[in-house]
Design a protein around this motif. Structure first.
Motif, PDB file in Angstrom:
ATOM      1  N   SER A   9      -2.173   3.078 -10.054  1.00 33.09           N
ATOM      2  CA  SER A   9      -0.881   2.996  -9.364  1.00 33.09           C
ATOM      3  C   SER A   9       0.211   3.677 -10.191  1.00 33.09           C
ATOM      4  O   SER A   9       0.103   3.811 -11.413  1.00 33.09           O
ATOM      5  CB  SER A   9      -0.562   1.507  -9.154  1.00 33.09           C
ATOM      6  N   TYR A  41      -1.255   0.399  -4.449  1.00 32.97           N
ATOM      7  CA  TYR A  41      -1.079  -0.789  -3.605  1.00 32.97           C
ATOM      8  C   TYR A  41      -1.124  -0.453  -2.113  1.00 32.97           C
ATOM      9  O   TYR A  41      -1.364  -1.338  -1.292  1.00 32.97           O
ATOM     10  CB  TYR A  41       0.228  -1.504  -3.961  1.00 32.97           C
ATOM     11  N   CYS A  73       4.331   2.601  -3.799  1.00 34.25           N
ATOM     12  CA  CYS A  73       4.212   1.869  -2.537  1.00 34.25           C
ATOM     13  C   CYS A  73       5.396   0.914  -2.370  1.00 34.25           C
ATOM     14  O   CYS A  73       5.334  -0.245  -2.805  1.00 34.25           O
ATOM     15  CB  CYS A  73       2.878   1.100  -2.554  1.00 34.25           C
ATOM     16  N   PRO A  74       6.484   1.399  -1.773  1.00 34.61           N
ATOM     17  CA  PRO A  74       7.683   0.554  -1.616  1.00 34.61           C
ATOM     18  C   PRO A  74       7.392  -0.747  -0.865  1.00 34.61           C
ATOM     19  O   PRO A  74       7.966  -1.794  -1.177  1.00 34.61           O
ATOM     20  CB  PRO A  74       8.649   1.443  -0.820  1.00 34.61           C
ATOM     21  N   LYS A  77       6.769  -4.059  -2.543  1.00 36.76           N
ATOM     22  CA  LYS A  77       7.870  -4.821  -3.147  1.00 36.76           C
ATOM     23  C   LYS A  77       8.424  -5.849  -2.164  1.00 36.76           C
ATOM     24  O   LYS A  77       9.389  -6.545  -2.459  1.00 36.76           O
ATOM     25  CB  LYS A  77       8.982  -3.872  -3.588  1.00 36.76           C
ATOM     26  N   GLY A 104       5.861  -0.845 -13.736  1.00 39.31           N
ATOM     27  CA  GLY A 104       6.139  -1.101 -12.316  1.00 39.31           C
ATOM     28  C   GLY A 104       4.902  -1.684 -11.657  1.00 39.31           C
ATOM     29  O   GLY A 104       4.956  -2.711 -10.959  1.00 39.31           O
ATOM     30  N   SER A 105       3.780  -1.058 -11.904  1.00 35.62           N
ATOM     31  CA  SER A 105       2.512  -1.529 -11.333  1.00 35.62           C
ATOM     32  C   SER A 105       2.188  -2.944 -11.830  1.00 35.62           C
ATOM     33  O   SER A 105       1.631  -3.760 -11.090  1.00 35.62           O
ATOM     34  CB  SER A 105       1.381  -0.579 -11.725  1.00 35.62           C
ATOM     35  N   ARG A 107       4.381  -5.204 -12.484  1.00 32.81           N
ATOM     36  CA  ARG A 107       5.224  -6.149 -11.729  1.00 32.81           C
ATOM     37  C   ARG A 107       4.525  -6.510 -10.424  1.00 32.81           C
ATOM     38  O   ARG A 107       4.540  -7.662  -9.987  1.00 32.81           O
ATOM     39  CB  ARG A 107       6.596  -5.545 -11.443  1.00 32.81           C
ATOM     40  N   GLY A 108       3.888  -5.502  -9.825  1.00 34.60           N
ATOM     41  CA  GLY A 108       3.101  -5.767  -8.617  1.00 34.60           C
ATOM     42  C   GLY A 108       1.948  -6.712  -8.924  1.00 34.60           C
ATOM     43  O   GLY A 108       1.672  -7.666  -8.172  1.00 34.60           O
ATOM     44  N   ARG A 110       1.783  -8.890 -11.255  1.00 31.09           N
ATOM     45  CA  ARG A 110       2.338 -10.242 -11.484  1.00 31.09           C
ATOM     46  C   ARG A 110       2.505 -10.972 -10.146  1.00 31.09           C
ATOM     47  O   ARG A 110       2.161 -12.153 -10.029  1.00 31.09           O
ATOM     48  CB  ARG A 110       3.701 -10.104 -12.185  1.00 31.09           C
ATOM     49  N   GLU A 111       2.999 -10.251  -9.128  1.00 28.84           N
ATOM     50  CA  GLU A 111       3.192 -10.893  -7.821  1.00 28.84           C
ATOM     51  C   GLU A 111       1.858 -11.376  -7.239  1.00 28.84           C
ATOM     52  O   GLU A 111       1.767 -12.470  -6.680  1.00 28.84           O
ATOM     53  CB  GLU A 111       3.872  -9.930  -6.833  1.00 28.84           C
TER      54      GLU A 111
END
Ligand code: ADP
Ligand code: F6P
Length: 319
Positions: A9, A41, A73-74, A77, A104-105, A107-108, A110-111
């Motif tokens: 990603s 993503y 991949c907005p 978010k 950034g990836s 953070r994804g 983590r979600e």
């Protein structure tokens, strides 16, 4: 854990393929099946997922880019995007996920971890801008590409008694500019950690000119200034003919270096080991040249340290 997923990603980085190969084959050695999620993503949201086996990752260890493709991949978010991804993980039997990319990836990741899909992050970006690790896959290859390009520019600068102002990537981190600046013998290295000061650059050129230097390399980390404008300012202030070059995306490509292949292979194995041990929500990292791992949330909060010694050394010996 019986089945895990893997995706790449964000920006591609040389060595991502070596990491994918290592994950698939390490998993096989632990009796785990791997599914490849295509285009970051996006693939999780759109259910673009394919089976991988030990032969699907043959002949990629030496290739740049990523065989799994990558994307930004907005939609990921948004809660809606994340929920679709979670559903597709469950529908495909994906019990854990390896995410290869930048912060950034992560953070994804983590979600997803927070919603019950254990994730392991593998740091891969040419920027080396992830605080929790000394090293990110792709950095070594990118540094070597920059050095090769600037060595060529130096031939011209030297033949014409010119100043060559060169912009390199970095995404807000000066690591690429700093290491490369030292390695190419730059007169000045302009990095976000120290700020942009054109008078200082011009003064350094003047002082080294007085001491007999007739050609100059200035390395500038992206987004700090317009390098064409800086070249003009240098030429106007010093009378030294100056040219600007933006190296650009060539820094992202190419066959991964030995270091990137080795680190990627080790990190890939470590990521699968964690999932196999039932551990998720971690980032694999390099510390003191050893593979370690950190909690994703803690790692995203870490502060990046600045290599002041290298900056000082580069300045001292660029006279
Ligand atoms: P990198 O991983 O190289 O830092 P980006 O910052 O572009 O690259 O992030 C890559 C992708 O990670 C984004 O396009 C998005 O899909 C996902 N991502 C980034 N930040 C978040 C976030 N806060 N929440 C969920 N997903 C995110
Ligand atoms: O993160 C890698 C990187 O190449 C950065 O150095 C740069 O700022 C950015 O990606 C460029 O992104 P794009 O691929 O969208 O041009």
């Amino acid at each position: 854990m019986k089945t895990i997923g893997i995706l790449t990603s964000g920006g591609d980085a040389p060595g991502m393929n070596a990491a994918v190969r290592s994950v698939v084959r390490s998993a096989e050695s632990m009796g785990i099946t791997v599914k490849g999620v295509l285009r970051g993503y996006n693939g999780l949201i759109e259910n673009n997922i394919t089976d991988l086996d030990i032969r699907s990752v043959s002949d990629i260890i030496h290739r740049g880019g990523t065989a799994l493709f990558t994307a930004r991949c907005p939609k990921f978010k948004t809660e809606e995007g994340i929920q679709e991804a979670v559903k597709n993980c469950r529908d495909n039997g994906i019990e854990g996920l390896v995410v290869i990319g930048g912060d950034g990836s992560f953070r994804g990741a983590r979600e997803l971890s927070l919603r019950g899909i254990p994730c392991i992050g593998i740091p891969a970006t040419i920027d080396n801008d992830i605080s929790s690790t000394e090293y990110t896959i792709g950095f070594d290859t990118a540094m070597n590409t920059v050095v090769e390009m600037v060595d060529k520019l130096r031939d011209t600068a030297c033949s014409h008694d010119r100043c060559s102002v060169v912009e390199v990537m970095g995404h807000g981190a000066g690591d690429l500019a700093l290491q490369c600046g030292l390695a190419v013998g730059a007169t000045s290295i302009v990095i976000p950690e120290k700020g942009y000061n054109p008078e200082e650059i011009i003064e350094k050129i003047r002082s080294t000119h007085k001491r007999g230097r007739n050609h100059f390399i200035i390395i500038v980390s992206e987004d700090l200034c317009d390098v064409r404008q800086l070249a003009k300012e240098i030429e106007n202030a010093t009378g030294i003919e100056s040219r600007a070059t933006i190296i650009g995306h060539v820094q992202r490509g190419g066959n991964p270096s030995l270091r990137d292949r080795v680190v990627a292979s080790k990190m890939g194995y470590a990521a699968v080991q964690l999932l196999n041990d039932g551990i998720g929500n971690r980032i694999v990292a390099l510390k003191d040249n050893k593979i370690v791992n950190y909690d994703i949330i803690e790692s995203l909060d870490m502060e990046k340290t600045f290599d002041a010694e290298t900056y000082m050394l580069a300045d001292i010996i660029s006279i």
